[in-house]
Design a protein around this motif. Structure first.
Motif, PDB file in Angstrom:
ATOM      1  N   THR A   1       0.831  -1.199   0.000  1.00  0.00           N
ATOM      2  CA  THR A   1       0.000   0.000   0.000  1.00  0.00           C
ATOM      3  C   THR A   1       0.863   1.246   0.000  1.00  0.00           C
ATOM      4  OG1 THR A   1      -1.662  -1.230   1.239  1.00  0.00           O
ATOM      5  CG2 THR A   1      -1.901   1.168   1.142  1.00  0.00           C
ATOM      6  N   ALA A   2       0.718   2.048  -1.050  1.00  0.00           N
ATOM      7  CA  ALA A   2       1.602   3.193  -1.246  1.00  0.00           C
ATOM      8  C   ALA A   2       1.549   4.190  -0.093  1.00  0.00           C
ATOM      9  CB  ALA A   2       1.276   3.890  -2.562  1.00  0.00           C
ATOM     10  N   HIS A   3       0.373   4.513   0.389  1.00  0.00           N
ATOM     11  CA  HIS A   3       0.273   5.589   1.357  1.00  0.00           C
ATOM     12  C   HIS A   3       0.857   5.222   2.712  1.00  0.00           C
ATOM     13  CE1 HIS A   3      -3.562   3.587   2.644  1.00  0.00           C
ATOM     14  NE2 HIS A   3      -3.191   4.035   3.815  1.00  0.00           N
ATOM     15  N   LEU A   4       1.196   3.958   2.915  1.00  0.00           N
ATOM     16  CA  LEU A   4       1.802   3.552   4.183  1.00  0.00           C
ATOM     17  C   LEU A   4       3.314   3.815   4.205  1.00  0.00           C
ATOM     18  CD1 LEU A   4      -0.084   0.204   4.881  1.00  0.00           C
ATOM     19  CD2 LEU A   4      -0.556   2.488   5.813  1.00  0.00           C
ATOM     20  N   TYR A   5       3.906   4.025   3.045  1.00  0.00           N
ATOM     21  CA  TYR A   5       5.345   4.253   2.986  1.00  0.00           C
ATOM     22  C   TYR A   5       5.687   5.657   3.467  1.00  0.00           C
ATOM     23  CZ  TYR A   5       6.362  -0.147   0.676  1.00  0.00           C
ATOM     24  OH  TYR A   5       6.516  -1.482   0.402  1.00  0.00           O
ATOM     25  N   HIS A   6       6.841   5.769   4.101  1.00  0.00           N
ATOM     26  CA  HIS A   6       7.212   7.028   4.732  1.00  0.00           C
ATOM     27  C   HIS A   6       8.066   7.932   3.844  1.00  0.00           C
ATOM     28  CE1 HIS A   6       6.568   4.101   8.111  1.00  0.00           C
ATOM     29  NE2 HIS A   6       5.815   5.098   8.528  1.00  0.00           N
ATOM     30  N   TYR A   7       8.868   7.341   2.992  1.00  0.00           N
ATOM     31  CA  TYR A   7       9.803   8.126   2.183  1.00  0.00           C
ATOM     32  C   TYR A   7       9.726   7.666   0.731  1.00  0.00           C
ATOM     33  CZ  TYR A   7      11.671   9.015   6.831  1.00  0.00           C
ATOM     34  OH  TYR A   7      11.807   9.354   8.147  1.00  0.00           O
ATOM     35  N   TRP A   8       9.913   8.643  -0.177  1.00  0.00           N
ATOM     36  CA  TRP A   8       9.823   8.382  -1.609  1.00  0.00           C
ATOM     37  C   TRP A   8      10.986   9.034  -2.336  1.00  0.00           C
ATOM     38  CZ3 TRP A   8       6.005   5.500  -4.037  1.00  0.00           C
ATOM     39  CH2 TRP A   8       4.948   5.081  -3.214  1.00  0.00           C
ATOM     40  N   GLY A   9      11.408   8.370  -3.403  1.00  0.00           N
ATOM     41  CA  GLY A   9      12.366   8.978  -4.296  1.00  0.00           C
ATOM     42  C   GLY A   9      11.669   9.861  -5.312  1.00  0.00           C
ATOM     43  N   GLN A  10      12.470  10.473  -6.177  1.00  0.00           N
ATOM     44  CA  GLN A  10      11.916  11.413  -7.155  1.00  0.00           C
ATOM     45  C   GLN A  10      11.426  10.722  -8.417  1.00  0.00           C
ATOM     46  OE1 GLN A  10      15.087  10.720  -6.903  1.00  0.00           O
ATOM     47  NE2 GLN A  10      15.694  10.385  -9.039  1.00  0.00           N
ATOM     48  N   GLY A  11      11.778   9.474  -8.586  1.00  0.00           N
ATOM     49  CA  GLY A  11      11.321   8.700  -9.735  1.00  0.00           C
ATOM     50  C   GLY A  11      12.326   8.677 -10.868  1.00  0.00           C
ATOM     51  N   THR A  12      12.259   7.635 -11.669  1.00  0.00           N
ATOM     52  CA  THR A  12      13.084   7.509 -12.863  1.00  0.00           C
ATOM     53  C   THR A  12      12.209   6.988 -13.993  1.00  0.00           C
ATOM     54  OG1 THR A  12      15.159   6.598 -13.753  1.00  0.00           O
ATOM     55  CG2 THR A  12      13.897   5.165 -12.301  1.00  0.00           C
ATOM     56  N   GLN A  13      12.366   7.584 -15.167  1.00  0.00           N
ATOM     57  CA  GLN A  13      11.510   7.246 -16.312  1.00  0.00           C
ATOM     58  C   GLN A  13      12.000   5.979 -16.989  1.00  0.00           C
ATOM     59  OE1 GLN A  13       8.651   8.934 -17.676  1.00  0.00           O
ATOM     60  NE2 GLN A  13       8.545   7.052 -18.884  1.00  0.00           N
ATOM     61  N   VAL A  14      11.072   5.090 -17.235  1.00  0.00           N
ATOM     62  CA  VAL A  14      11.329   3.894 -18.038  1.00  0.00           C
ATOM     63  C   VAL A  14      10.393   3.939 -19.239  1.00  0.00           C
ATOM     64  CG1 VAL A  14      11.157   1.379 -18.138  1.00  0.00           C
ATOM     65  CG2 VAL A  14      12.113   2.491 -16.096  1.00  0.00           C
ATOM     66  N   THR A  15      10.975   3.883 -20.423  1.00  0.00           N
ATOM     67  CA  THR A  15      10.188   3.899 -21.654  1.00  0.00           C
ATOM     68  C   THR A  15      10.535   2.666 -22.473  1.00  0.00           C
ATOM     69  OG1 THR A  15      10.168   6.313 -21.665  1.00  0.00           O
ATOM     70  CG2 THR A  15       9.583   5.199 -23.714  1.00  0.00           C
ATOM     71  N   VAL A  16       9.516   1.888 -22.810  1.00  0.00           N
ATOM     72  CA  VAL A  16       9.705   0.672 -23.585  1.00  0.00           C
ATOM     73  C   VAL A  16       9.040   0.863 -24.941  1.00  0.00           C
ATOM     74  CG1 VAL A  16       9.429  -1.827 -23.653  1.00  0.00           C
ATOM     75  CG2 VAL A  16       9.652  -0.654 -21.448  1.00  0.00           C
ATOM     76  N   SER A  17       9.831   0.807 -25.981  1.00  0.00           N
ATOM     77  CA  SER A  17       9.300   0.992 -27.328  1.00  0.00           C
ATOM     78  C   SER A  17       8.915  -0.346 -27.951  1.00  0.00           C
ATOM     79  CB  SER A  17      10.327   1.700 -28.207  1.00  0.00           C
ATOM     80  OG  SER A  17      11.481   0.897 -28.344  1.00  0.00           O
ATOM     81  N   SER A  18       7.904  -0.300 -28.796  1.00  0.00           N
ATOM     82  CA  SER A  18       7.424  -1.544 -29.427  1.00  0.00           C
ATOM     83  C   SER A  18       8.144  -1.811 -30.729  1.00  0.00           C
ATOM     84  CB  SER A  18       5.918  -1.449 -29.675  1.00  0.00           C
ATOM     85  OG  SER A  18       5.630  -0.324 -30.470  1.00  0.00           O
TER      86      SER A  18
END
Length: 125
Positions: free
Chosen positions: A108-125
């Motif tokens: 459950t996401a809202h239970l987590y206390h700390y988050w990173g800023q995110g990294t983009q993953v793009t998968v092309s077909s």
């Protein structure tokens, strides 16, 4: 306080692989359960996988079972997400999160206390 920094995202063709890393600051990293979530454009953030602080327990969303593997190296304060057989529908921003839950996995996401800023993953077909 824990600060998280993701890396390893990028552009890959369908069927390819990427390994994401999440580096954590703080001396108590080994006591935090870790999770990976993702958010695609126009969609809500969704759970991908999680690992307990000892690494003894893991849990995967059905759509990544057999393709993704979560692991952690507490000596390096880092959690990893190995992603194989990537599909275009895996395209999203991937976030790591830390939670002081004890030696369990949490989806459950809202239970987590700390988050990173995110990294983009793009998968092309």
């Amino acid at each position: 306080q824990v600060q998280l920094v993701e890396s390893g995202g990028g552009l890959v063709q369908a069927g390819g692989s990427l390994r994401l890393s999440c580096a954590a600051s703080g001396r108590t990293f080994s006591r935090y359960a870790m999770g990976w979530f993702r958010q695609a454009p126009g969609k809500e953030r969704e759970f991908v996988t999680a690992i307990s602080w000892s690494g003894s327990s893991t849990y995967y969303a059905d759509f990544v079972k057999g393709r993704f593997t979560i692991s952690r190296d507490n000596a390096k304060n880092t959690v990893y997400l190995q992603m194989n057989s990537l599909k275009p529908e895996d395209t999203a921003v991937y976030y790591c999160a830390a939670g002081n839950f004890g030696d369990v996995v949490v989806r459950t996401a809202h239970l987590y206390h700390y988050w990173g800023q995110g990294t983009q993953v793009t998968v092309s077909s």
